[in-house]
Design an enzyme around this catalytic site. Structure first.
Site, PDB file in Angstrom:
ATOM      1  N   ASN A   1      44.135  36.315  40.279  1.00 28.34           N
ATOM      2  CA  ASN A   1      43.452  36.245  41.573  1.00 28.34           C
ATOM      3  C   ASN A   1      43.133  34.818  42.005  1.00 28.34           C
ATOM      4  O   ASN A   1      42.964  34.551  43.190  1.00 28.34           O
ATOM      5  CB  ASN A   1      42.192  37.115  41.586  1.00 28.34           C
ATOM      6  CG  ASN A   1      41.296  36.881  40.395  1.00 28.34           C
ATOM      7  OD1 ASN A   1      41.731  36.433  39.340  1.00 28.34           O
ATOM      8  ND2 ASN A   1      40.023  37.183  40.549  1.00 28.34           N
TER       9      ASN A   1
ATOM     10  N   GLU B   1      35.876  36.853  29.692  1.00 26.01           N
ATOM     11  CA  GLU B   1      35.248  37.048  31.009  1.00 26.01           C
ATOM     12  C   GLU B   1      36.068  38.127  31.684  1.00 26.01           C
ATOM     13  O   GLU B   1      37.190  37.891  32.123  1.00 26.01           O
ATOM     14  CB  GLU B   1      35.246  35.733  31.804  1.00 26.01           C
ATOM     15  CG  GLU B   1      34.259  35.728  32.969  1.00 26.01           C
ATOM     16  CD  GLU B   1      34.852  36.254  34.255  1.00 26.01           C
ATOM     17  OE1 GLU B   1      34.714  37.492  34.487  1.00 26.01           O
ATOM     18  OE2 GLU B   1      35.436  35.482  35.011  1.00 26.01           O
TER      19      GLU B   1
END
Length: 494
Positions: A166, A262
């Site tokens: 992303n 993460e």
């Protein structure tokens, strides 16, 4: 690989910035991939952007050994010299902001205007960690006369960092900085879906670091598994999905590697009846990250509206979401880009159908746009469901798409139970003008990063990361730098 000579339909401005190399970069030079080459695509047009290296285990082994050799000298490089090299990289990248942003827009589908911001953020993070090199400090422990006890921090060695699609350039460029600043060498694995900006980055900064200090290997699952398993890689980090994080943790467990994750989120934005409603409406839409088609781990994709303000805010949120209209990512006025791939597009559309089937009310969106210019790409309109309950899949599972679930609440205790009922715990946002509400809610939500009267913002120097299945790592702060060090105690009898 030579620069791609693509079909005449390829946008000339895209063709002009394509990287000249599509190979692996290690040992200070471009290397042919033993694993072969696969196509990368423009998700907005369906056009091929040419072949890219697909590293296999043999490629990874060569890259790791080159990094391991380079570590012996890099760890001895003076901290301020490491910082100077990092700052030089930041300046070079800023000088090429537009082309790097255009590459990302073409390869991952996010709007070029936002990708320019990504380049600037990456450069800012590189400079930030360059400024922290003298903060890798130890301690002394008093032991009495004749004894000195020192605690010092030392680098691990070869660190592998695997990043998501992303923010291809921002993640690839920013994430090598803390590990290099701490004296490690690094192997970056850019996203398999969008590797082009990583190649171009290495073309631009080639020669700044000694050979083997910064290496790029591109590829998919085989590449990631080889990095995770390699015995000369003591530390692995991931920005990605929960299933991928679990796989990396499992693969690294045999060697007891240091693993930083993460991961995803199913983040809540809570609106109290006393909130500034205009601000809450803007925050709810901004928090969804529609610009990235909701492809963001931090997207506040569950909107909890108190029943007294529910109807008014729902109307406002739907109206505000109309600002985001799917468009050609490489055009500066585009406010919302394309989904990364056909597979992800299909997944999002299947969730939309599930939402309808389970009884949620589709308020807006839920389909591909009508614009004929977008017919060959993977686009979905901003989608908002109302009347959502927590037993629905769209309220519990991360969709990673432009789908917002609106949930009405009345009782605060029940609301907290619903907010915390998912396996994720990355971020949360709270809108209220009452300080007691703000503190109480911030303490009750199970999330690693909490906004009050704000959403979607990151603040360099503050630790970003999640609770529960959203991960165990903290980034964008000195905590990320220190995570790439290990503590050694030295006891000296004089």
């Amino acid at each position: 690989m030579s620069q791609l000579q693509q079909a005449p339909t390829l946008d000339p401005k895209i063709a002009a910035v394509l990287p000249n190399h599509r190979d692996l970069f290690y040992e200070g030079k471009w290397q042919k991939a033993m694993g072969g080459y696969i196509q990368t695509w423009n998700p907005a047009s369906g056009e091929s952007l040419g072949p890219c290296a697909e590293a296999d285990a043999e490629d990874v082994d060569k890259a790791v050994r080159a990094a391991h050799t380079a570590f012996r000298e890099w760890r001895r490089t003076k901290p301020l010299e490491r910082a100077a090299a990092l700052r030089k990289v930041a300046r070079i990248l800023l000088d090429h902001t537009e082309e790097l942003a255009l590459l990302d827009a073409a390869n991952c589908g996010n709007p070029v205007k936002e990708m320019m911001s990504d380049v600037r953020v990456a450069a800012m993070q590189i400079e930030y960690f360059a400024g922290l090199v003298t903060e890798i400090k130890g301690e002394t422990v008093p032991m009495g006369d004749g004894v000195v006890n020192l605690m010092v921090r030392e680098p691990f060695g070869v660190c592998a960092r695997i990043v998501a699609y992303n923010h291809p350039f921002m993640f690839t460029a920013a994430k090598f900085a803390p590990a290099l600043a701490a004296g490690n060498t690094v192997i970056m694995k850019p996203p398999a879906q969008a590797p082009l900006s990583a190649y171009r980055m290495m073309e631009l900064i080639d020669g700044v670091f000694p050979p083997g200090v910064l290496n790029i290997v591109t590829g998919g699952k085989t590449c990631g598994e080889a990095l995770t398993a390699h015995p000369l890689v003591p530390a692995v980090t991931l920005i990605g999905s929960v299933p991928t994080g679990r796989a990396i943790a499992k693969g690294a467990a045999e060697k007891l590697k240091h693993v930083g994750l993460e991961l995803g989120g199913k983040n809540a934005l809570i609106v109290y009846p006393d909130a500034d409603l205009k601000r809450a409406m803007e925050g709810a839409v901004r928090g969804m990250n529609f610009t990235w088609c909701g492809q963001s781990c931090g997207s506040t994709s569950r909107l909890f509206l108190h029943e007294s303000v529910h109807d008014e805010l729902l109307v406002g949120v739907v109206a505000a979401a109309k600002h985001y209209r799917p468009g050609i990512p490489t055009e500066m006025d585009t406010t919302m880009g394309a989904i990364i791939s056909k597979a992800q597009w299909d997944k999002i559309m299947s969730y939309i159908e599930v939402g309808k089937r389970e009884g949620a009310r589709l308020v807006t969106g839920g389909k591909a746009p009508d614009d004929p210019r977008l017919a060959n790409g993977f686009f979905i309109e901003p989608t908002i469901f109302a009347d959502v309950t927590m037993n629905m899949r769209i309220a519990k599972e991360e969709i990673f798409g432009p789908v917002l679930s609106v949930i009405k609440w009345r009782d605060e205790e029940e609301m907290f139970e619903q907010v915390n009922s998912v396996e994720y715990g990355l971020s949360a946002a709270i809108y209220t003008t009452n300080l007691a509400n703000a503190h109480r809610a911030a303490n009750r939500v199970e999330a690693g990063f909490v906004w009050v009267n704000n959403s979607a913002s990151h603040f360099l120097g503050t630790p970003f990361g999640g609770f529960k299945q959203s991960g165990n790592f903290r980034e964008e702060s000195i905590h990320e730098l220190l995570a790439f060090t290990q503590m050694k105690n030295i006891n000296i009898s004089l």
